[in-house]
Design an enzyme around this catalytic site. Structure first.
Site, short mmCIF file in Angstrom:
data_model
loop_
_atom_site.label_atom_id
_atom_site.label_comp_id
_atom_site.label_asym_id
_atom_site.label_seq_id
_atom_site.Cartn_x
_atom_site.Cartn_y
_atom_site.Cartn_z
N ALA A 1 35.65 50.62 -6.09
CA ALA A 1 34.41 50.02 -6.59
C ALA A 1 34.54 49.70 -8.07
CB ALA A 1 33.25 50.98 -6.36
N ARG B 1 39.66 50.68 -13.60
CA ARG B 1 38.43 51.37 -13.95
C ARG B 1 38.78 52.35 -15.06
NH1 ARG B 1 36.37 54.91 -9.15
NH2 ARG B 1 35.97 52.96 -8.05
N LYS C 1 30.84 29.75 -0.03
CA LYS C 1 31.11 28.33 -0.23
C LYS C 1 32.59 28.05 -0.01
CE LYS C 1 32.85 26.37 -3.50
NZ LYS C 1 33.38 25.90 -4.79
N ARG D 1 0.80 -1.22 0.00
CA ARG D 1 0.00 0.00 0.00
C ARG D 1 0.84 1.28 0.00
NH1 ARG D 1 -3.80 -1.03 4.89
NH2 ARG D 1 -2.31 -2.69 5.35
N TYR E 1 36.10 30.04 -10.78
CA TYR E 1 35.99 28.92 -11.73
C TYR E 1 36.29 29.41 -13.12
CZ TYR E 1 33.79 24.79 -13.88
OH TYR E 1 33.54 23.65 -14.58
#
Ligand code: UD1
Ligand code: CA
Length: 470
Positions: free
Chosen positions: A435, A452, A363, A28, A399
């Protein structure tokens, strides 16, 4: 002291042997997974039954497997001392115990449990063991408002247990009996082995019913105890997914109650799911809708906001995990702040007072004391020192399409917003990155580094305008 009044020393109790019946098909459930491997609170049903057996005392367990035997054996291969025997074909509960007999020593007592009855408590089983120790057969029973389907407990007017009659074999009067057989029983090992070989299958299902040992014990003049369980819910079995869900709720309620008794505040004990082992320090507060998987440890005063998922992680004292955060395989020291909407993945190690804020993913990285990545960042395969400020939108480009590379950020670095660190790369102590920098070479300590294009303003430039269509 007068030696004559000393109580006789109790007879040395023999070993406890537990036979767990788990050969049935579980039709069942309509599942490819054998029934006893279905998860309850994150672990297979059978694991819960084994836990209960081991809570009793040093028990030797034999599991009778049949349907999905190989899968069940493999799932529990790592369990030391656990033994299996195979029942094929499955000719009933008595036949199942026959298969275990070669693995049962004559000395001591046997307890028969069902692999699909996972909520029974050790303290409920103890009276059965005591009875079996004294040479009796003891059967665990329960009163159910709806006893249909179960074996019924037939007692004489003095209340002595006479026999157990299966629903399919019972007459109309017997079917009105609301005391049912749980299937769980205990007996002296030698007697049980003797009885199971005397069972016959002359019944409605042509099966060898373990329940018929009651009459065999009676015939030998042995005491038979019907032990009524105080809480019938403990004896519920899993036959289909509806019952599995009901039992899951009960298991969760038990865990929630245990946590609260241990001093954890649950804002709503009905809205927490622990699928594994959750250990908490004092004055931990857990808001609604949280899921804990694997081994999770929360230190004193940790606050977990609503709808967080925590898996295999430890969180230091005084930390806060804000709403909708996902923490998996991370170790956090004291006083960290995570989320809302943060994600810590395996290999994340956060030192004291680290802040990981909204939409930041970490991570396989370490963050040193007091460092902050408060908004919209990805920190992967990075070693980050102490007191580092990682500006909004910072990304470690770890990566290259083939291999992962590390990023090293030393102490007291300030990283401006929207910076990409193309690994492998190192940012020296105290450096500042402007930045929007795309960092492809190491940034020296103590200096401002930025990549930049210079800002231009064009004189006389005109914005194009749409031509009118007529
Ligand atoms: C059994 C009892 C019944 C009791 C009920 C409680 C008997 C004859 N009947 O009935 O009195 O009220 O449990 O739930 O014992 N199993 C095997 N091999 C087999 C048959 C069963 O290992 O050949 C295992 C199953 O996997 C399961 C357990 O034994 O874990 C019970 O089997 P099930 O078929 O559910 O027994 P019931 O007919 O419900
Ligand atoms: Ca059953």
């Amino acid at each position: 002291m007068n030696a004559s009044v000393r109580a006789p020393s109790p007879a040395p109790s023999g070993p406890l042997q537990v036979v767990i019946l788990a050969a049935g098909k579980g039709t069942r459930m309509r599942s490819r997974l054998p029934k006893v491997l279905q998860p309850l609170a994150g672990r297979p049903l059978l694991a819960h039954v084994l836990d209960t057996a081991h809570e009793l005392r040093d028990a030797r367990c034999v599991v009778v497997v049949g349907h999905g035997a190989q899968q069940v054996r493999e799932a529990f291969a790592a369990q030391p001392g656990l033994r299996f025997c195979e029942q094929s074909p499955q000719l009933g509960t008595g036949h199942a115990v026959q298969q275990a007999c070669p693995q049962i020593d004559d000395a001591g007592i046997v307890l028969v449990l069902y692999g699909d009855v996972p909520l029974v408590r050790a303290q409920t089983l103890q009276p059965l063991l005591d009875a079996a120790e004294s040479g009796a057969l003891a059967v665990l029973t329960a009163r159910l408002p709806d006893p249909s389907g179960y074996g019924r407990i037939v007692r004489d007017p003095e209340g002595r247990l006479l026999r157990i009659v299966e629903h399919k074999d019972a007459d109309a009067r017997e079917r009105t009996i609301d005391e049912v057989n749980s299937g769980i029983l205990a007996a002296p090992a030698q007697a049980l082995k003797r009885w199971v070989w005397q069972l016959r299958n002359h019944n409605a299902q042509q099966e060898y019913y373990l329940t018929d040992v009651v009459q065999l014990a009676q015939a030998e003049g042995l005491a038979v105890h019907g032990v009524l369980a105080p809480d019938a819910e403990e004896l519920l079995g899993v036959n289909d997914r509806l019952q599995l869900a009901q039992i899951e709720r009960q298991a969760q309620r038990r865990q929630a109650e245990r946590l609260m008794r241990e001093g954890v505040t649950l804002l709503d004990p009905q809205r927490i799911d622990v699928r594994g082992e959750l250990r908490c320090g004092q004055d931990v507060r857990i808001d609604v809708g949280c899921v804990f998987e694997g081994r999770v440890e929360l230190g004193d005063d940790v606050v977990v906001g609503p709808h967080c998922v925590l898996r295999d992680c430890s969180i230091g004292a005084g930390s806060r995990i804000e709403a909708f955060s996902h923490v998996d395989g991370a170790r956090c020291a004291e006083g960290v702040r995570i989320g809302p909407y943060a994600r810590l993945r395996p290999g994340s190690e956060l030192a004291r007072e680290v802040h990981v804020g909204n939409f930041t993913e970490v991570k396989n990285s370490t963050l040193g004391e007091g460092s902050k990545a408060n908004h919209l960042s990805y920190v992967g395969d990075a070693s980050v020192g102490a007191r580092v400020n990682i500006g909004a939108g910072t990304i470690t480009c770890n990566y290259d399409g083939a291999a992962k590379h590390r990023t090293v950020i030393e102490d007291d670095v300030f990283i401006g917003s929207d910076t990409q660190l193309v690994a492998p790369v190192r940012v020296g102590r105290g450096a500042t990155l402007g930045a929007g920098t795309t960092l492809t070479l190491d940034a020296p300590a103590g200096k401002l580094t930025l990549s930049r294009a210079r800002q231009l303003s064009i004189d006389g430039w005109q914005r194009p305008t749409k031509k009118s269509s007529n």
